[in-house]
Design an enzyme around this catalytic site. Structure first.
Site, PDB file in Angstrom:
ATOM      1  N   GLY A   1     -34.351  -5.574 -37.518  1.00 49.63           N
ATOM      2  CA  GLY A   1     -34.302  -6.753 -38.395  1.00 49.63           C
ATOM      3  C   GLY A   1     -35.575  -6.847 -39.222  1.00 49.63           C
ATOM      4  O   GLY A   1     -36.669  -6.605 -38.716  1.00 49.63           O
TER       5      GLY A   1
ATOM      6  N   ARG B   1     -30.484  -0.470 -38.519  1.00 53.71           N
ATOM      7  CA  ARG B   1     -30.473  -0.141 -37.091  1.00 53.71           C
ATOM      8  C   ARG B   1     -29.619   1.118 -36.975  1.00 53.71           C
ATOM      9  O   ARG B   1     -28.404   1.049 -37.130  1.00 53.71           O
ATOM     10  CB  ARG B   1     -29.865  -1.299 -36.278  1.00 53.71           C
TER      11      ARG B   1
ATOM     12  N   ASP C   1     -38.257  -3.934 -30.490  1.00 53.29           N
ATOM     13  CA  ASP C   1     -38.126  -3.124 -29.273  1.00 53.29           C
ATOM     14  C   ASP C   1     -37.160  -1.947 -29.437  1.00 53.29           C
ATOM     15  O   ASP C   1     -37.430  -0.853 -28.962  1.00 53.29           O
ATOM     16  CB  ASP C   1     -37.792  -3.994 -28.046  1.00 53.29           C
TER      17      ASP C   1
ATOM     18  N   THR D   1     -41.246  -8.163 -35.865  1.00 49.23           N
ATOM     19  CA  THR D   1     -40.044  -8.903 -35.472  1.00 49.23           C
ATOM     20  C   THR D   1     -40.348 -10.397 -35.444  1.00 49.23           C
ATOM     21  O   THR D   1     -41.406 -10.791 -34.946  1.00 49.23           O
ATOM     22  CB  THR D   1     -39.509  -8.462 -34.083  1.00 49.23           C
TER      23      THR D   1
ATOM     24  N   ASP E   1     -38.936 -12.443 -33.616  1.00 50.77           N
ATOM     25  CA  ASP E   1     -38.653 -12.988 -32.276  1.00 50.77           C
ATOM     26  C   ASP E   1     -39.874 -13.060 -31.352  1.00 50.77           C
ATOM     27  O   ASP E   1     -39.862 -13.788 -30.375  1.00 50.77           O
ATOM     28  CB  ASP E   1     -37.592 -12.131 -31.570  1.00 50.77           C
TER      29      ASP E   1
ATOM     30  N   ASP F   1     -40.766 -10.878 -29.187  1.00 47.64           N
ATOM     31  CA  ASP F   1     -40.279 -10.514 -27.852  1.00 47.64           C
ATOM     32  C   ASP F   1     -40.864  -9.181 -27.388  1.00 47.64           C
ATOM     33  O   ASP F   1     -40.180  -8.370 -26.772  1.00 47.64           O
ATOM     34  CB  ASP F   1     -38.742 -10.456 -27.853  1.00 47.64           C
TER      35      ASP F   1
ATOM     36  N   ARG G   1     -33.005 -13.634 -30.202  1.00 44.92           N
ATOM     37  CA  ARG G   1     -31.887 -13.045 -29.457  1.00 44.92           C
ATOM     38  C   ARG G   1     -32.103 -13.131 -27.950  1.00 44.92           C
ATOM     39  O   ARG G   1     -31.218 -13.560 -27.221  1.00 44.92           O
ATOM     40  CB  ARG G   1     -31.695 -11.580 -29.887  1.00 44.92           C
TER      41      ARG G   1
HETATM   42  O1  F6P Z   1     -34.434  -9.561 -33.997  1.00 48.22           O
HETATM   43  C1  F6P Z   1     -34.531 -10.455 -35.029  1.00 48.22           C
HETATM   44  C2  F6P Z   1     -33.240 -11.215 -35.190  1.00 48.22           C
HETATM   45  O2  F6P Z   1     -33.365 -12.056 -36.320  1.00 48.22           O
HETATM   46  C3  F6P Z   1     -32.788 -12.009 -33.968  1.00 48.22           C
HETATM   47  O3  F6P Z   1     -33.444 -13.244 -33.838  1.00 48.22           O
HETATM   48  C4  F6P Z   1     -31.312 -12.148 -34.243  1.00 48.22           C
HETATM   49  O4  F6P Z   1     -30.596 -12.310 -33.038  1.00 48.22           O
HETATM   50  C5  F6P Z   1     -30.968 -10.833 -34.875  1.00 48.22           C
HETATM   51  O5  F6P Z   1     -32.158 -10.328 -35.439  1.00 48.22           O
HETATM   52  C6  F6P Z   1     -29.896 -10.921 -35.931  1.00 48.22           C
HETATM   53  O6  F6P Z   1     -29.612  -9.643 -36.377  1.00 48.22           O
HETATM   54  P1  F6P Z   1     -28.698  -9.319 -37.624  1.00 48.22           P
HETATM   55  O7  F6P Z   1     -29.476  -9.646 -38.852  1.00 48.22           O
HETATM   56  O8  F6P Z   1     -28.422  -7.869 -37.501  1.00 48.22           O
HETATM   57  O9  F6P Z   1     -27.490 -10.182 -37.513  1.00 48.22           O
END
Ligand code: F6P
Length: 327
Positions: A16, A77, A108, A131, A133, A135, A177
């Site tokens: 992300g 990804r 991660d 990130t 998050d 995390d 997440r």
């Molecule tokens: O990891 C960052 C994040 O924004 C999370 O908070 C969220 O769950 C996820 O990515 C959403 O991913 P995507 O943009 O692929 O829907």
């Protein structure tokens, strides 16, 4: 620590996107060039390594980007990179250009890929925690977190205005997440009455009890901030509250991807610049397989596998602060 020195390095953003990634790319490119390295930008994360979407960069390629959200290198990804065959293709594309070091800006999942790659092939990998998050262990901040929290704070402040005007209960879902940091920080900063995060067991009875007590005390405006990764999402909490406390005028607001965009805060630009600079120094001094972080305002180096596995612990103090200040 290893001993292999580098002369051509690649930089990519993966997973992300997070505000501040551009500032990190800029720091890697300019520090690399300052030290006489050739620097290549790899498009769309590991996908660009596999598809050979790799381009030489110079100082001008990263002009006027420090203030921009998103990532000029784009991101993805990549599932193919999780397969040995995909990593082999990626390696061949790097080797044919003589790229002998990588900086991976991501979360991660991206670090797991980096670790596999640097174990299989003779290419040192340095990770930068990018990130929203937060995390990842080994850094007080991750690139993008501060901007995302400030975006959430601005939004929740606005929600409180309308909640106040109507005496409403708002359940606001923020991103995260598997981690509750955005919820915890934005919730405390906006005076949320309740904060629900995946790191602690959400007790519905306790929540209903605290809401009913507030109702008895004529406290009719209420903000519950819930992390996306909590056991109950905002919609589920809302339907439970509507059933159990029908008198509460309840609304849901899911902030979503707005938290991932926008111009990075000063803090995100600074940490991204420091980390990008340090990543190149790591490659120059032969370090491999570490993540550059910042702990207590000092650069700090954590083995990639530890950064992924350990996560950050939320201390009891934070949780006590939430309870006491929301009373
Ligand atoms: O990891 C960052 C994040 O924004 C999370 O908070 C969220 O769950 C996820 O990515 C959403 O991913 P995507 O943009 O692929 O829907």
């Amino acid at each position: 620590m290893g001993s292999k020195k580098v002369s051509k390095i690649g930089v990519l953003t993966s997973g992300g996107d997070a505000p501040g990634m551009n500032a990190a790319i800029r720091a890697v490119v300019r520090t690399g060039i300052y030290n006489g390295l050739e620097v290549f930008g790899i498009m769309r994360g590991y996908s660009g390594m596999i598809d050979d979407d790799i381009h030489p960069m110079n100082s001008r390629s990263v002009a006027n980007i420090i203030q921009r959200g998103g990532t000029i290198l784009k991101t993805a990804r990549s599932m193919v990179f999780m397969e040995a065959e995909g990593r082999k293709l990626a390696y061949e594309n790097l080797r044919k250009r003589g790229i002998d070091g990588l900086v991976i800006i991501g979360g991660d999942g991206s670090f797991k890929g980096a670790q596999k790659f640097s174990n299989e092939f003779d290419i040192p990998c340095i990770g930068l925690p990018g990130t929203i998050d937060k995390d990842i262990a080994g850094s007080d901040f991750t690139i993008g977190f501060d901007t995302a929290v400030n975006t959430a704070v601005e939004a929740i402040d606005k929600i409180r205005d309308t909640a106040d005007a109507h005496d409403r209960l708002f359940i606001v879902e923020v991103m995260g997440r598997d981690a509750g940091y955005i919820a915890l920080h934005s919730g405390i900063a906006t005076g949320a009455e309740n904060i629900l995060i995946p790191e602690t067991e959400t007790d519905i009875e306790e929540l209903i009890q605290s809401l009913s007590e507030q109702e008895k005390r004529k406290k009719l405006v209420n903000i519950i901030v819930v992390a996306e990764g909590d056991k109950y999402g905002a919609n589920e909490i809302s339907s439970i509250v509507k059933k159990r406390l029908p008198s509460a005028d309840t609304r849901v607001c899911i902030l979503g991807h707005i938290q991932r965009g926008g111009s990075p805060t000063c803090l995100d630009r600074l940490i991204a610049s420091r980390m990008g600079f340090a990543a190149v120094e790591c490659l120059l001094n032969g370090t491999n397989n570490v993540m550059v972080g910042i702990l207590n305002n000092q650069l700090h180096y954590t083995p990639l596998d530890h950064a992924i596995k350990a996560k950050q612990k939320i201390s009891e103090d934070w949780l006590r602060i939430v309870k006491i200040l929301a009373s």
